[in-house]
Design a protein around this motif. Structure first.
Motif, PDB file in Angstrom:
ATOM      1  N   ILE A  96       0.921  -1.224  -0.165  1.00  0.00           N
ATOM      2  CA  ILE A  96       0.212   0.084   0.099  1.00  0.00           C
ATOM      3  C   ILE A  96       1.072   1.038  -0.081  1.00  0.00           C
ATOM      4  N   ALA A  97       0.995   2.041  -1.079  1.00  0.00           N
ATOM      5  CA  ALA A  97       1.821   3.331  -1.096  1.00  0.00           C
ATOM      6  C   ALA A  97       0.838   4.519  -1.262  1.00  0.00           C
ATOM      7  N   GLY A  98       1.809   5.288  -0.773  1.00  0.00           N
ATOM      8  CA  GLY A  98       1.001   6.874  -0.768  1.00  0.00           C
ATOM      9  C   GLY A  98      -0.078   6.871   0.544  1.00  0.00           C
ATOM     10  N   ASP A  99      -0.331   8.440   0.440  1.00  0.00           N
ATOM     11  CA  ASP A  99      -1.384   8.733   1.451  1.00  0.00           C
ATOM     12  C   ASP A  99      -2.690   8.446   0.914  1.00  0.00           C
ATOM     13  N   GLY A 396      -7.900  17.659  15.067  1.00  0.00           N
ATOM     14  CA  GLY A 396      -9.248  16.903  15.333  1.00  0.00           C
ATOM     15  C   GLY A 396     -10.403  17.807  15.006  1.00  0.00           C
ATOM     16  N   VAL A 397     -10.253  18.897  15.617  1.00  0.00           N
ATOM     17  CA  VAL A 397     -11.480  19.819  15.348  1.00  0.00           C
ATOM     18  C   VAL A 397     -11.775  20.148  13.955  1.00  0.00           C
ATOM     19  N   LEU A 398     -10.554  20.433  13.339  1.00  0.00           N
ATOM     20  CA  LEU A 398     -10.656  20.988  11.997  1.00  0.00           C
ATOM     21  C   LEU A 398     -10.964  19.739  10.811  1.00  0.00           C
ATOM     22  N   ALA A 399     -10.647  18.527  11.377  1.00  0.00           N
ATOM     23  CA  ALA A 399     -10.756  17.141  10.528  1.00  0.00           C
ATOM     24  C   ALA A 399     -12.360  16.952  10.762  1.00  0.00           C
ATOM     25  N   ASP A 400     -12.765  17.082  11.966  1.00  0.00           N
ATOM     26  CA  ASP A 400     -14.246  16.858  12.349  1.00  0.00           C
ATOM     27  C   ASP A 400     -15.169  17.735  11.332  1.00  0.00           C
ATOM     28  N   ALA A 401     -14.356  19.007  11.261  1.00  0.00           N
ATOM     29  CA  ALA A 401     -15.639  19.934  10.490  1.00  0.00           C
ATOM     30  C   ALA A 401     -15.110  20.012   9.086  1.00  0.00           C
ATOM     31  N   SER A 402     -14.509  19.032   8.737  1.00  0.00           N
ATOM     32  CA  SER A 402     -14.139  18.812   7.235  1.00  0.00           C
ATOM     33  C   SER A 402     -13.549  19.827   6.504  1.00  0.00           C
ATOM     34  N   ILE A 403     -12.709  20.577   7.473  1.00  0.00           N
ATOM     35  CA  ILE A 403     -11.897  21.712   6.871  1.00  0.00           C
ATOM     36  C   ILE A 403     -10.691  21.379   6.615  1.00  0.00           C
ATOM     37  N   VAL A 404     -10.073  20.034   7.105  1.00  0.00           N
ATOM     38  CA  VAL A 404      -8.681  19.440   6.673  1.00  0.00           C
ATOM     39  C   VAL A 404      -9.069  18.053   6.628  1.00  0.00           C
ATOM     40  N   THR A 405      -8.095  17.193   5.977  1.00  0.00           N
ATOM     41  CA  THR A 405      -8.425  15.878   5.640  1.00  0.00           C
ATOM     42  C   THR A 405      -6.906  15.260   6.351  1.00  0.00           C
ATOM     43  N   MET A 406      -7.329  14.154   6.889  1.00  0.00           N
ATOM     44  CA  MET A 406      -6.012  13.313   7.429  1.00  0.00           C
ATOM     45  C   MET A 406      -5.762  12.330   6.420  1.00  0.00           C
ATOM     46  N   SER A 407      -4.558  11.827   6.094  1.00  0.00           N
ATOM     47  CA  SER A 407      -4.203  10.464   5.397  1.00  0.00           C
ATOM     48  C   SER A 407      -4.527   9.364   6.133  1.00  0.00           C
ATOM     49  N   MET A 408      -4.999   8.325   5.445  1.00  0.00           N
ATOM     50  CA  MET A 408      -5.407   7.032   6.195  1.00  0.00           C
ATOM     51  C   MET A 408      -4.437   6.628   7.461  1.00  0.00           C
ATOM     52  N   ASP A 409      -3.242   6.642   7.237  1.00  0.00           N
ATOM     53  CA  ASP A 409      -2.474   6.255   8.449  1.00  0.00           C
ATOM     54  C   ASP A 409      -2.362   7.658   9.364  1.00  0.00           C
TER      55      ASP A 409
END
Length: 721
Positions: A96-99, A396-409
Motif C-alpha cells: 500500500i503506497a502513498g497517503d 481533530g477539530v478541523l478534521a471533524d469540521a471537514s476543513i482539513v483531511t487526514m491521510s489514512m495512517d
C-alpha cells in the motif's frame, strides 16, 4: 509510505527491509560461491585424463557442464546485486503506497460511480483506465479513496496513491511507489524510477491499482502510464481532456437523496425539507455540505437558521473577484461560514494558525510531524503549554469540521484546494497574507533536510521540495501582495530545493527550479543585482552539468559580460565568471576559445588576489589541463608544476587541491612519454590520497585509474621512457 504483508491467516505484518536485504545478500553469496565451486570443479574435471576412453569422455562432458553452469551462477548473483534500496515483496504480500485518504464521517458510497469503477477493475480488459472528471469540491478524491480502500480490503497486491497536480510531484511519488515495490536501482533519478515502474506495471498479470489524484496535465498520464498489463488506473481531474485517457466517469454533486442522508448523518438534524433546501443552495457539493453540517452540529442550528446566515455572508465585501472557473458562489459562502465559526477568540487561535499555514502549503498534504515541531510553534506563536497535544486536538477539530483531511495512517494533513483559495483570498483582503506566507516559509525552512552533504531520504527530500513549490506559487502569484522580504525568503528556499535535488542526483528536476530562481531573482531584485547575476551563473552551471551546450554557453557568456559590466573587470566575481566561461568552452571542446580565457583569468587572479591565492593556483591548473588536452604537454607540465608547488606551499601536501594537481602532473608526464617520472609520481599520489581522502574517494579512484593506465602503456613506450 507503508508496505504491508498478509499471510494465509489474513493478519497484516510489516516487511522488514533490513532482514530482506540480509537474505538477498546471503543468496548472492551462496550463488557466487556455488558458481566458483562448480567452475573449479570443471577445471579439475578437465584434468582427469586417466582410464578408459569412455571414462575420459564422461569426465570431459562433466567438465563442460560445470564450466557452463559455474559462470552462469556467478553472473546471476551479480545481476541480483543490482537491484537495491528495497526488497521485492513476498509473493503473497500486499503493498500500500502513498497517503490514501481515510473514510470521512457519513461517507456516501455513491453506488453508481463505484459500480463503474468496480466493473472495470473486475473485467478482463488490460489496463483499465477510469477518469473521474468534475468541478472542484464534487468529491472526486473521496470516490477514488473509497475505491482504493475497497481494493485494499480485497487484497490486491498493489494499491498506490499518487498526487499528480504537477510533473515534479507526480514523478517523485511514482518513484516512491517504485521504491515500495522494490524495483529501483541505486543512483537513478525520479524520471528513471517512474519509467521503471511503468515497465513493471506493464508486465503484471494480476490486477493492481494506481490512483492519480488531481491530474492537471493529461500529458503526464499519456507519457508515464502503461499501455499493456493488468493494472487499473483511476484518475481524478478537473480537466475534461483527461477523459481521452480512458473511460470517463463524470462526477457531479450529491443527488438530492444522497445530500439529505449525508446532512442527516453529519448534522444530526432529521429535517428532509430543510436539508433539500440547503443542498440546493450549495449546489449539492459534498465539500460545502460537509462544512455546513459541521457548523449546524457545533452550533446546534436548524437548517432554516443556517440558511439565513449563509445567505447573509457579504461575499463581495470579504473576497476579491473570482474567475469564472473558480469555486461556485454557494460553496464559497459555505466555506466562509465554516471558517467563521472558528472565530478570533483565544481558544481557537491554534486552529486558525494551522488553517492559515495549511492554506499556503501543498494541497497534497503536510507532514504532521512538521506541524508538531518546536519551530512550527515559533512560526505560529499563539499559545503556551503542551504544544503537540494542543496541535493534535486542533487538527481533530478541523478534521471533524471537514476543513482539513487526514491521510489514512494519520501521518499527513491536507486542505482541499477550494478551502485553500477561500482562506487565501480572505487573508489577502484582510492584509494578512504576507505574514501567513512568512510563517509557513519559516516552518518549512526549519524542517528542511540538512544541506551539509548528509544522506537525505527520498521522502524527506520530496516533502521539502513539494512545500517550497507550493509556497513559491502562492508568494509569486499576481495578487499575493507579498513583500520583497517575503519573496527573498522564498527565493532562499527555492535555492535550497534546487541544490538538494542536484546534490541527490535529480538534475532533471533541479534544472527548471534553477531557471525559475533566475527569473524570480530578476523580477524581485532587478537584472543587475548581484544575486540575480549569481542565480544566472548557477543555472548555467546546471545546464553544463546536464550537457545542454546550446543553452549553457550563451548564459555563461551573458554572465561573464554582466559581471564585468556591473562589478568591473578586476572584481574577483568577474574573474570567476570568466573562468566559468572558459571551463564551459573547455567542457564542450572549444579549446581555441577556452585557453585564452584561462590565461586571462590566471593573470587577473594573480594581479587582483596575488600569486599564492588558491583561485590563482587553481586557475593555473585549469589552464594546464586545457593545454594538455590541446596537445601542448610541455607547457601543461610547466603549469602543473607551478600550480603544484604553490598549492603545497599554501595548502599543504595532503590537501585535495594539491593531490589532484599532483595526479594531473603525473598524467601529463605520462602523456608526454616520461613514464619514468609519471609512474612513481602517480604511485605516490595514490598512497597520499588513500591516507588523506580515503580509498573510496572519487579522486583516489581516478588516481588509481591513471596509474593503471600508465602501467598498461609503459610497455608500449618503454624505449622512449
Amino acid at each position: 509510505m507503508r508496505i504491508k504483508g498478509t499471510h494465509g491467516n489474513g493478519a497484516g505484518c510489516r516487511v522488514f527491509p533490513e532482514r530482506e536485504d540480509g537474505r538477498m545478500r546471503a543468496r548472492q553469496w551462496g550463488l557466487t560461491l556455488a558458481g566458483v565451486a562448480v567452475t573449479v570443479g570443471g577445471g579439475v574435471a578437465t584434468n582427469q585424463v586417466d582410464g578408459p576412453g569412455w571414462v575420459q569422455a564422461a569426465w570431459y562432458a562433466g567438465a563442460m557442464v560445470c564450466l557452463a553452469v559455474g559462470p552462469w551462477l556467478t553472473l546471476r548473483a551479480s545481476a541480483r546485486s543490482e537491484v537495491v534500496q528495497q526488497p521485492r515483496r513476498d509473493p503473497g504480500g500486499q503493498v500500500i503506497a502513498g497517503d490514501i485518504p481515510r473514510a470521512p464521517v457519513a461517507l456516501q458510497r455513491r453506488s453508481e460511480l463505484m459500480a463503474l469503477l468496480e466493473a472495470a477493475g473486475d473485467s478482463d480488459q488490460p489496463v483499465a483506465v477510469g477518469v473521474l472528471v468534475g468541478a472542484p469540491g464534487v468529491g472526486k478524491t473521496q470516490i477514488a479513496a473509497a475505491y482504493a480502500r475497497v481494493r485494499v480490503q480485497h487484497g490486491w497486491p498493489l494499491v498506490a496513491w499518487v498526487h499528480a497536480e504537477s510533473r515534479d510531484l507526480f514523478l517523485a511519488e511514482m518513484q516512491a511507489v517504485a521504491v515500495a515495490v522494490g524495483i529501483t536501482v541505486q543512483g537513478e533519478d525520479s524520471e528513471q524510477a517512474a519509467r521503471r515502474l511503468k515497465e513493471w506495471l506493464g508486465g503484471r498479470r494480476e490486477r493492481c491499482l494506481l490512483v492519480l489524484d488531481n491530474l492537471t496535465d493529461a500529458r503526464l498520464a499519456a507519457e508515464w502510464l502503461p499501455s499493456v498489463g493488468a493494472a487499473q488506473i483511476v484518475i481524478t481531474s478537473n480537466l475534461r481532456q483527461a477523459g481521452a485517457m480512458g473511460t470517463v466517469v463524470p462526477v457531479s454533486g450529491f443527488t438530492r437523496e444522497e445530500a439529505v442522508t449525508f446532512l442527516r448523518e453529519r448534522s444530526g438534524r432529521d429535517d428532509e425539507e430543510g436539508a433539500l433546501e440547503l443542498a440546493d443552495e450549495l449546489d449539492g457539493l459534498p465539500l460545502a455540505l460537509a462544512q455546513a453540517a459541521g457548523v449546524i452540529r457545533s452550533q446546534h442550528l436548524d437548517y432554516a437558521t443556517y440558511l439565513q446566515r449563509l445567505r447573509s455572508v457579504p461575499l463581495e465585501k470579504m473576497l476579491p473577484p473570482i474567475p469564472a472557473e473558480g469555486y461556485s458562489h454557494g460553496a464559497a459562502q459555505a466555506a466562509l461560514l465554516s471558517l467563521t465559526r472558528l472565530g478570533r477568540k483565544r481558544k481557537t487561535k491554534t486552529e486558525r494558525g494551522l488553517l492559515d499555514l495549511l492554506a499556503v502549503l501543498s494541497p497534497a498534504g503536510v507532514r504532521r510531524s512538521w506541524l508538531r515541531g518546536a519551530n512550527a510553534y515559533m512560526a505560529l506563536v499563539w499559545f503556551k503549554g503542551d504544544a503537540p497535544l494542543e496541535i493534535d486536538t486542533a487538527l481533530g477539530v478541523l478534521a471533524d469540521a471537514s476543513i482539513v483531511t487526514m491521510s489514512m495512517d494519520g501521518s499527513s494533513v491536507g486542505m482541499h484546494r477550494l478551502l485553500q483559495r477561500v482562506v487565501c483570498d480572505a487573508a489577502r483582503k484582510e492584509r494578512r497574507f504576507d505574514q501567513i506566507v512568512i510563517s509557513a516559509a519559516l516552518l518549512v525552512r526549519e524542517c528542511a533536510p540538512p544541506g551539509d552533504g548528509a544522506v537525505v531520504e527520498p521522502a524527506e527530500r520530496e516533502a521539502f521540495v513539494d512545500q517550497v513549490a507550493a509556497l513559491r506559487g502562492n508568494a509569486f502569484s499576481a495578487d499575493s501582495g507579498a513583500s520583497q522580504g517575503t519573496l527573498l525568503l522564498i527565493l532562499s528556499l527555492q535555492e535550497r530545493a534546487a541544490r538538494l535535488l542536484d546534490m541527490t542526483g535529480d538534475l532533471k528536476r533541479a534544472l527548471p527550479v534553477y531557471e525559475q530562481i533566475a527569473a524570480d531573482s530578476e523580477q524581485v531584485l532587478g537584472s543587475d543585482d548581484y544575486r540575480t547575476l549569481v542565480s544566472r551563473s548557477e543555472f548555467a552551471d546546471a545546464l553544463a552539468q546536464a550537457w545542454e551546450r546550446e543553452r549553457a554557453i550563451p548564459l555563461f557568456e551573458q554572465a561573464a559580460a554582466d559581471f564585468e559590466r556591473v562589478l568591473g573587470p578586476e572584481a574577483p566575481d568577474s574573474v570567476a565568471a570568466l573562468s566559468a566561461l572558459a571551463r564551459a568552452y573547455h567542457q564542450f571542446d572549444d579549446l581555441e576559445r577556452a585557453i585564452p580565457l584561462f590565461e586571462r583569468a590566471a593573470t587577473a587572479y594573480e594581479r587582483v588576489l596575488g600569486p599564492d591565492d588558491r583561485n590563482t593556483l587553481v586557475s593555473l591548473n585549469e589552464l594546464a589541463r586545457a593545454c594538455a588536452d590541446a596537445g601542448d604537454t610541455e607547457r601543461a607540465i610547466l603549469l602543473h608544476e607551478e600550480a603544484h608547488a604553490g598549492l603545497v606551499r599554501v595548502q599543504g601536501p595532503d590537501h585535495r587541491d594539491t593531490l589532484v594537481t599532483q595526479m594531473e602532473l603525473g598524467r601529463a608526464s605520462y602523456e608526454a612519454g616520461n613514464c619514468g617520472r609519471a609512474i612513481p609520481l602517480l604511485e605516490q599520489t595514490v598512497a597520499a590520497m588513500v591516507r588523506a581522502l580515503g580509498a573510496d574517494d572519487e579522486a583516489t579512484l581516478n588516481a588509481r585509474d591513471e596509474l593503471a593506465r600508465a602501467h598498461q602503456g609503459a610497455g608500449d613506450v618503454e624505449a622512449e621512457c
